[in-house]
Design an enzyme around this catalytic site. Structure first.
Site, mmCIF file in Angstrom:
data_model
loop_
_atom_site.group_PDB
_atom_site.id
_atom_site.type_symbol
_atom_site.label_atom_id
_atom_site.label_comp_id
_atom_site.label_asym_id
_atom_site.label_seq_id
_atom_site.Cartn_x
_atom_site.Cartn_y
_atom_site.Cartn_z
ATOM 1 N N ASP A 31 0.723 -1.419 0.107
ATOM 2 C CA ASP A 31 -0.052 -0.111 0.034
ATOM 3 C C ASP A 31 0.900 1.325 -0.092
ATOM 4 O O ASP A 31 2.021 1.190 0.314
ATOM 5 C CB ASP A 31 -0.974 -0.058 1.200
ATOM 6 C CG ASP A 31 -1.726 1.203 1.295
ATOM 7 O OD1 ASP A 31 -2.239 1.613 0.218
ATOM 8 O OD2 ASP A 31 -1.778 1.901 2.385
ATOM 9 N N SER A 32 0.321 2.496 -0.123
ATOM 10 C CA SER A 32 1.030 3.666 -0.279
ATOM 11 C C SER A 32 1.403 3.960 1.063
ATOM 12 O O SER A 32 2.305 4.912 1.489
ATOM 13 C CB SER A 32 0.093 4.637 -0.828
ATOM 14 O OG SER A 32 -1.067 4.914 0.056
ATOM 15 N N CYS A 83 -3.781 -0.814 -1.932
ATOM 16 C CA CYS A 83 -3.891 0.438 -2.283
ATOM 17 C C CYS A 83 -4.943 0.876 -3.446
ATOM 18 O O CYS A 83 -4.926 0.206 -4.582
ATOM 19 C CB CYS A 83 -2.826 1.346 -2.669
ATOM 20 S SG CYS A 83 -2.800 2.963 -3.119
ATOM 21 N N THR A 97 -5.642 3.481 -5.113
ATOM 22 C CA THR A 97 -4.967 4.288 -6.210
ATOM 23 C C THR A 97 -4.093 3.291 -7.149
ATOM 24 O O THR A 97 -4.357 3.291 -8.446
ATOM 25 C CB THR A 97 -4.229 5.392 -5.540
ATOM 26 O OG1 THR A 97 -5.255 6.096 -4.863
ATOM 27 C CG2 THR A 97 -3.828 6.327 -6.593
ATOM 28 N N GLU A 108 -6.739 9.480 9.471
ATOM 29 C CA GLU A 108 -5.163 9.581 10.223
ATOM 30 C C GLU A 108 -5.277 10.500 11.422
ATOM 31 O O GLU A 108 -4.329 10.211 12.199
ATOM 32 C CB GLU A 108 -4.172 9.828 9.088
ATOM 33 C CG GLU A 108 -4.275 8.714 8.051
ATOM 34 C CD GLU A 108 -2.797 8.902 7.224
ATOM 35 O OE1 GLU A 108 -2.025 9.470 7.292
ATOM 36 O OE2 GLU A 108 -2.858 7.897 6.324
ATOM 37 N N CYS A 159 -11.148 3.236 -1.276
ATOM 38 C CA CYS A 159 -9.855 3.555 -0.846
ATOM 39 C C CYS A 159 -9.604 2.726 0.692
ATOM 40 O O CYS A 159 -10.540 2.635 1.419
ATOM 41 C CB CYS A 159 -9.799 5.258 -0.516
ATOM 42 S SG CYS A 159 -8.550 5.794 0.515
ATOM 43 N N HIS A 178 -8.677 3.592 3.441
ATOM 44 C CA HIS A 178 -8.964 4.177 4.738
ATOM 45 C C HIS A 178 -10.552 4.323 5.095
ATOM 46 O O HIS A 178 -10.874 4.451 6.074
ATOM 47 C CB HIS A 178 -8.289 5.819 4.756
ATOM 48 C CG HIS A 178 -7.327 5.959 4.912
ATOM 49 N ND1 HIS A 178 -6.228 5.293 4.055
ATOM 50 C CD2 HIS A 178 -6.348 6.534 5.876
ATOM 51 C CE1 HIS A 178 -4.956 5.580 4.339
ATOM 52 N NE2 HIS A 178 -4.888 6.657 5.380
#
Ligand code: DGL
Length: 270
Positions: free
Chosen positions: A10-11, A73, A75, A152, A184, A186
């Site tokens: 993941d990023s 991820c 994206t 976050e 996404c 999150h």
């Protein structure tokens, strides 16, 4: 049986929401996680940059003996995986394709909402995949860039999050979509807020859960599930200071982050 580990990238730390699904569904499997914490976010970057970063993430994971790689991820799965996955021998699966299959299966009225980072939505990957599953599906997509910082910084279950969600999700509610893809890493942590805004009748699709189910089915079908737990079952690698990853990561993983965690120089894998 195949005792090699599953690789996941993941990023940053968001992909731990996907790892959690893998751990719950396949508690014996061992996992190597890479979080590109030094180069996050991917969701605001150009397609070329996301492809370049994803290539190095895969190159790094490919140094381990793995049986499959999961792109956690949203994206990277939307933009880079379709371009890169045929360049490697190892099988790879991304969250975008798995979530599209699930959404196409569960929608009753053929209207599907998609939310994700700006880059994910701009790529049109979900729209194309949903259309491929069923050309009659109408897709309504909205980028929700504030959702990642809200999670976050610990604002996931607050009035502020609800107000922002109500604004972002307006066009999805107006479209009458009965299914909404949380596109996404999150967003599963905003599940309660999002459900309260769109209403109980809308089915929320969690891409991490979809990809975990597909991986398990594939491994099972090919007789590749492991039959033993490793001593070092979970290994974590990050491209920035591990301390922050450990501090925030347990919220995403819903488990303490313990075991092996190391920093890698990801630029070496470009
Ligand atoms: N992991 C990213 C995603 O799922 C979100 C964070 C970022 O922008 O890198 O798209």
């Amino acid at each position: 049986m195949d005792n090699r580990k599953i690789g996941i990238f993941d990023s940053g730390l968001g992909g731990l929401t996907v790892m959690k699904e893998l751990m719950e569904l396949m508690p014996k499997e061992s996992v190597v996680y890479f979080g590109d914490t030094g180069r996050i976010p991917y969701g605001t970057k150009s397609e070329d940059t996301v492809v370049k970063y994803t290539r190095s993430d895969i190159n790094f994971l490919n140094t381990f003996p793995l049986k499959t790689i999961v792109a956690a991820c949203g994206t990277a799965s939307s933009i880079a995986l379709p371009r890169l996955k045929d360049q490697y021998d190892i099988p790879m699966l991304g969250v975008t394709a798995a979530a599209s299959r699930e959404a196409a299966r569960v929608t009753r009225n053929g209207r599907v909402g998609v939310i994700g980072t700006a880059a994910t939505i701009r790529s049109g990957a979900y729209r194309a995949l949903l259309e491929q599953e069923n050309p009659a599906i109408q897709t309504v997509s909205v980028a929700c860039p504030m959702f990642v910082p809200l999670v976050e910084y610990g604002y996931a279950e607050t009035e502020v999050a609800k107000m922002i969600a109500a604004d972002y999700l307006k066009s999805i509610i107006d479209s009458g979509a009965d299914t909404l893809i949380l596109g996404c890493t999150h967003y599963p942590l905003l599940h309660k807020v999002i459900q309260s805004v769109v209403g109980d009748t809308v089915v929320l699709v969690n891409p991490g859960a979809c990809v975990a189910r597909e991986i398990r089915e594939k491994l099972d079908k090919n007789n590749m599930l492991t039959d033993k737990k490793d001593k070092d079952q979970y290994q974590f690698y990050v491209s920035d200071d591990p301390a922050e990853f450990v501090r925030l990561g347990s919220t995403f993983l819903e488990h303490p982050i313990n075991g092996l965690i190391s920093r890698v120089d990801i630029e070496k894998y470009m």
